[in-house]
Motif scaffolding. Structure first.
Motif, PDB file in Angstrom:
ATOM      1  N   ALA A   1      -5.668   7.908  -9.845  1.00 43.41           N
ATOM      2  CA  ALA A   1      -5.366   7.119  -8.653  1.00 43.41           C
ATOM      3  C   ALA A   1      -5.804   5.669  -8.796  1.00 43.41           C
ATOM      4  CB  ALA A   1      -6.025   7.752  -7.424  1.00 43.41           C
TER       5      ALA A   1
ATOM      6  N   ALA B   1       0.818  -1.210   0.000  1.00 45.45           N
ATOM      7  CA  ALA B   1       0.000   0.000   0.000  1.00 45.45           C
ATOM      8  C   ALA B   1       0.854   1.262   0.000  1.00 45.45           C
ATOM      9  CB  ALA B   1      -0.934  -0.009   1.211  1.00 45.45           C
ATOM     10  N   GLY B   2       2.078   1.154   0.496  1.00 45.77           N
ATOM     11  CA  GLY B   2       2.954   2.314   0.563  1.00 45.77           C
ATOM     12  C   GLY B   2       4.036   2.096   1.596  1.00 45.77           C
TER      13      GLY B   2
ATOM     14  N   PRO C   1       3.454   6.584  -1.640  1.00 48.79           N
ATOM     15  CA  PRO C   1       2.920   5.420  -2.353  1.00 48.79           C
ATOM     16  C   PRO C   1       4.050   4.490  -2.785  1.00 48.79           C
ATOM     17  CG  PRO C   1       2.132   7.505  -3.297  1.00 48.79           C
ATOM     18  CD  PRO C   1       3.255   7.836  -2.385  1.00 48.79           C
TER      19      PRO C   1
ATOM     20  N   THR D   1       4.492   9.665   4.526  1.00 50.28           N
ATOM     21  CA  THR D   1       4.135   8.399   3.880  1.00 50.28           C
ATOM     22  C   THR D   1       4.115   8.609   2.375  1.00 50.28           C
ATOM     23  OG1 THR D   1       2.826   7.686   5.779  1.00 50.28           O
ATOM     24  CG2 THR D   1       2.355   6.619   3.678  1.00 50.28           C
TER      25      THR D   1
ATOM     26  N   HIS E   1       7.917   5.164  -4.894  1.00 40.24           N
ATOM     27  CA  HIS E   1       8.389   6.539  -4.740  1.00 40.24           C
ATOM     28  C   HIS E   1       9.502   6.567  -3.698  1.00 40.24           C
ATOM     29  CE1 HIS E   1       4.558   6.952  -6.721  1.00 40.24           C
ATOM     30  NE2 HIS E   1       4.766   8.227  -6.946  1.00 40.24           N
TER      31      HIS E   1
END
Length: 423
Positions: A302, A133-134, A402, A400, A405
């Motif tokens: 998104a 999710a990140g 994604p 936080t 990144h």
């Protein structure tokens, strides 16, 4: 936007900062505890699956080496272990791995210094890159420039909130030796000897003189037996390649294939990352915005939906971008044909032509590496809500991001420092 003055960043296509304000300087990773990464997982799919999902917490371990060590303790091939994201070495990182056909009891017996494995569930499928999710980051930058520190931190915080160039960070290309994209380019050209010589023989100044001497000797002589004697013992991949060449003189393709499959594929995809960085900087050269679309720009929503900006929908696209529903994106070429919709596609095609790389080269590399290198979209801007706290000459950043990144892309906007103090 402010140009970067650092030759290494320029060589990797990372030629701009978003803001013109002075950086805070400082140093990253004074200790691994100053760079904490926590992977945010996706839901685990099936409690009865053959893949054991484990939470891996490690300190100062390179992921590939950690996986090999875990596999050795479990008595299995490292190819039975997969992961969703590659994390930094000089850091404290928590992430998830999948292990095929092992018991929780076996995992519970693994004891490795600075590595903790915890069973969290099972799945019908192995993890693959991007299955997260990140990532949540907690980073301390030490020894910052005290002059107007609060003002500089505020300026960088606002810049990151608005959007900074979404470059692939230094670690994508190799931290001490940013060489992966160069090796990948040689593989794409079918020059396997050049790829091996670059991987083993290219020197960089942060290595020891012993390591640099061994690399230079191999690059000049192609003497794999001498390289095997000279290369430091910790250079396991280089030594494995040299060992293959001793047993199979001239088989440079085979020498590359002794590398773990994931690492071999990362070499080729690193060249794609390099193309993206260069094209993004070329967009800034041309005076185009990161957040205001041009006719022909690609949009990435998104939910994964894609669109093309036209003169008719340009205002609507701008509104969608401002509402955070989509971002301008660049198409990174691969083995599939690339259609041209606007100036950014033309810039990317020009970069491909200058490098002499074609879609057919990616297709050949796909067969060689046994990984598909399809084209993909990547957003050109990165934004994050950063909580920044100042303590003396140290700045703590919490944010936080994604998947895919880079935290160092955020940190470089704050620091505007030599990339070698960020590794």
């Amino acid at each position: 936007m402010m140009p970067s003055p650092y030759p290494l960043e320029k060589d990797l296509g990372m030629r701009y900062y978003a803001s013109d304000s002075p950086g805070i300087g400082g140093r990253l990773r004074s200790s691994p505890e100053d760079f904490v990464v926590e992977e945010l997982p996706l839901p685990i799919s099936d409690p009865n699956g053959p893949y054991l999902i484990c939470r891996l917490t490690k300190k100062n371990w390179e992921l590939q080496q950690a996986v090999k060590e875990i596999a050795k303790h479990l008595g299995i091939s490292h190819r039975r272990i997969a992961w969703a994201g590659t994390k930094d070495k000089n850091a404290v990182t928590t992430q998830f791995i999948s292990i095929y056909d092992v018991t929780p009891e076996a995992v519970g017996l693994v004891r490795i210094k600075d590595i903790l494995l915890e069973v969290v569930g099972r799945s019908q499928h192995p993890l693959s890159l991007g299955d997260l999710a990140g990532n949540r980051f907690d980073i301390v930058i030490r020894d910052c420039n005290p002059e107007e520190l609060a003002k500089r931190v505020q300026a960088a915080t606002e810049a990151v909130s608005a959007g900074v160039p979404n470059y692939y960070g230094l670690q994508r290309f190799g931290v001490v030796r940013p060489v992966t994209h160069i090796v990948g380019e040689e593989i794409l050209k079918g020059n396997y000897e050049g790829a091996v010589v670059t991987y083993i023989g290219r020197t960089y100044p942060l290595e020891t003189e012993t390591a640099q001497r061994a690399r230079r000797n191999f690059a000049e002589t192609r003497d794999a037996r001498a390289a095997l004697a000279d290369l430091p013992i910790q250079m396991t991949y280089e030594r494995a390649m040299a060992n293959h060449l001793v047993a199979n003189p001239g088989d440079y393709a085979g020498a590359l294939r002794v590398l773990p499959p994931k690492l071999l594929s990362l070499l080729v995809s690193a060249f794609q990352s390099y193309l993206f960085n260069c094209a993004l900087s070329s967009r800034i050269d041309a005076g185009f915005s990161l957040t205001e679309p041009e006719v022909g720009d690609r949009l990435l929503f998104a939910n994964g939906r894609e669109d093309i900006v036209s003169s008719r929908n340009r205002q609507a696209a701008l509104m969608q971008i401002r509402r955070g529903r989509c971002r301008i994106a660049l198409f990174i070429p691969g083995s599939e044909p690339m259609a041209s919709h606007g100036p950014m596609d033309e810039i990317m095609q020009d970069l491909m032509e200058k490098s002499g790389i074609t879609a057919e080269d990616f297709e050949r590399a796909s067969r060689f590496v046994e990984t598909k290198f399809a084209g993909t979209l990547r957003a050109i801007s990165l934004s994050a809500d950063v909580q920044a706290d100042i303590s003396g000459e140290s700045v703590r950043l919490r944010f936080t991001l994604p998947p895919g990144h880079y935290a160092t892309t955020v940190c470089r906007e704050f620091m505007k420092a030599d990339p070698y103090v960020m590794i």
